[in-house]
Design a protein around this motif. Structure first.
Motif, mmCIF file in Angstrom:
data_model
loop_
_atom_site.group_PDB
_atom_site.id
_atom_site.type_symbol
_atom_site.label_atom_id
_atom_site.label_comp_id
_atom_site.label_asym_id
_atom_site.label_seq_id
_atom_site.Cartn_x
_atom_site.Cartn_y
_atom_site.Cartn_z
ATOM 1 N N VAL A 105 2.190 -5.289 -0.270
ATOM 2 C CA VAL A 105 1.414 -4.137 0.191
ATOM 3 C C VAL A 105 1.104 -3.193 -0.967
ATOM 4 N N ILE A 106 2.117 -2.906 -1.785
ATOM 5 C CA ILE A 106 1.917 -2.014 -2.930
ATOM 6 C C ILE A 106 0.888 -2.594 -3.891
ATOM 7 N N ARG A 107 1.035 -3.874 -4.189
ATOM 8 C CA ARG A 107 0.107 -4.532 -5.110
ATOM 9 C C ARG A 107 -1.325 -4.486 -4.578
ATOM 10 N N ARG A 108 -1.484 -4.790 -3.278
ATOM 11 C CA ARG A 108 -2.826 -4.808 -2.696
ATOM 12 C C ARG A 108 -3.448 -3.414 -2.697
ATOM 13 N N ARG A 109 -2.683 -2.402 -2.346
ATOM 14 C CA ARG A 109 -3.231 -1.049 -2.314
ATOM 15 C C ARG A 109 -3.579 -0.546 -3.715
ATOM 16 N N LEU A 110 -2.781 -0.916 -4.698
ATOM 17 C CA LEU A 110 -3.098 -0.529 -6.067
ATOM 18 C C LEU A 110 -4.352 -1.243 -6.564
ATOM 19 N N ILE A 111 -4.476 -2.518 -6.213
ATOM 20 C CA ILE A 111 -5.684 -3.258 -6.584
ATOM 21 C C ILE A 111 -6.903 -2.637 -5.917
ATOM 22 N N ASP A 112 -6.774 -2.276 -4.643
ATOM 23 C CA ASP A 112 -7.869 -1.598 -3.945
ATOM 24 C C ASP A 112 -8.234 -0.298 -4.655
ATOM 25 N N HIS A 113 -7.220 0.441 -5.076
ATOM 26 C CA HIS A 113 -7.457 1.706 -5.779
ATOM 27 C C HIS A 113 -8.239 1.470 -7.065
ATOM 28 N N LEU A 114 -7.843 0.452 -7.826
ATOM 29 C CA LEU A 114 -8.544 0.146 -9.074
ATOM 30 C C LEU A 114 -9.947 -0.360 -8.801
ATOM 31 N N ARG A 115 -10.109 -1.103 -7.705
ATOM 32 C CA ARG A 115 -11.450 -1.584 -7.337
ATOM 33 C C ARG A 115 -12.366 -0.415 -6.974
#
Length: 264
Positions: A105-115
């Motif tokens: 979850v943390i990884r996905r949300r951080l990736i979304d943030h960078l996207r």
């Protein structure tokens, strides 16, 4: 550099068995916190998030490719919100542990943030949980196996990187893993007292500063704060330094080898 299993065996030989919290009791405590947090216990939720902030920092550093600074980097707030989301979304019936799920979850949300920052399209968390890399739906068993496999691979890599970093840090103090095995107190009560000394070191800004700047144990000052003789402190010097570094620096995985005593 020894292989990961070899290094873990060495670390286990001198760290594991210090007494205190076992992995099963740790799991019970985590499950209790999760249950209380999901039932609306704010203090349990805050404690859970505080305990796993190092996880946010570690995953954030991996995703962002740099160390994150508390109070400065927005990604930490994103990661903490994701951790809070993981508390609500975690389903133990799916078979994956909470840490593995929280990492996803943390990884996905951080990736979304960078996207979002780069103008790219976000990916829903559900897509990560229920589809493979080609978009094919996963069954419940396949999903569980995918999460467990991903978690195991990530953890093995993280442990290896952390051990290598720890080894480099120890060398700055003139310490090698072989020294730790030789210096490990043979009796459990002696190990407990040595770890208690490391805790005193970790809890004192003055003693920490002495250790980190001079690369030596502040024997004179430490002797006045613990019920251990100067001779014993000198004999256990490298062991106490090594445990103190684990307690005060970012060695998330290695902390699990230090089984906390009643002195916590």
């Amino acid at each position: 550099m020894k292989t990961l299993p070899g290094l873990l065996a060495i670390l286990g030989a001198w760290l594991f068995g210090l007494g205190g919290e076992t992995s099963s009791s740790s799991d019970d405590i985590r499950a209790e916190w999760l249950q209380r947090a999901r039932q609306g216990d704010r203090s349990a939720r805050e404690e859970l998030i505080r305990k796993y902030q190092p996880l946010v920092l570690r995953v954030g550093a991996q995703v962002c490719g740099r160390y994150l600074r508390v109070g400065q980097d927005e990604e930490i707030s994103v990661g903490l919100l994701a951790l809070n989301e993981a508390v609500d979304r975690y389903d133990p019936d799916k078979g994956a542990g909470f840490i593995a799920f929280a990492e996803l979850v943390i990884r996905r949300r951080l990736i979304d943030h960078l996207r979002r920052q780069s103008g790219k399209k976000e990916l829903p968390l559900s897509g990560l949980e229920t589809a493979d890399e080609e978009g094919n739906p996963l069954t419940g068993v396949e999903e569980r196996e995918a999460i467990q496999r991903y978690s195991a691979e990530e953890e093995a890599r993280d442990r290896r990187d952390e051990i290598e970093r720890y080894s480099r840090r120890l060398r700055e103090f003139g310490i090698q893993f072989s020294h730790l095995v030789a210096d490990c107190p043979r009796h459990e009560d002696a190990r407990v007292r040595a770890v208690a000394c490391a805790r005193v070191m970790a809890d004192s800004p003055l003693l920490r500063q002495h250790l980190l700047t001079r690369k030596e144990l502040p024997l004179k000052e430490l002797e006045t704060r613990v019920d251990v003789s100067r001779k014993t402190l000198e004999r256990q010097r490298r062991y106490i330094i090594a445990v103190t570094l684990i307690l005060i620096e970012d060695f998330y995985h290695l902390r699990h080898y230090v089984r906390f005593t009643a002195a916590t």
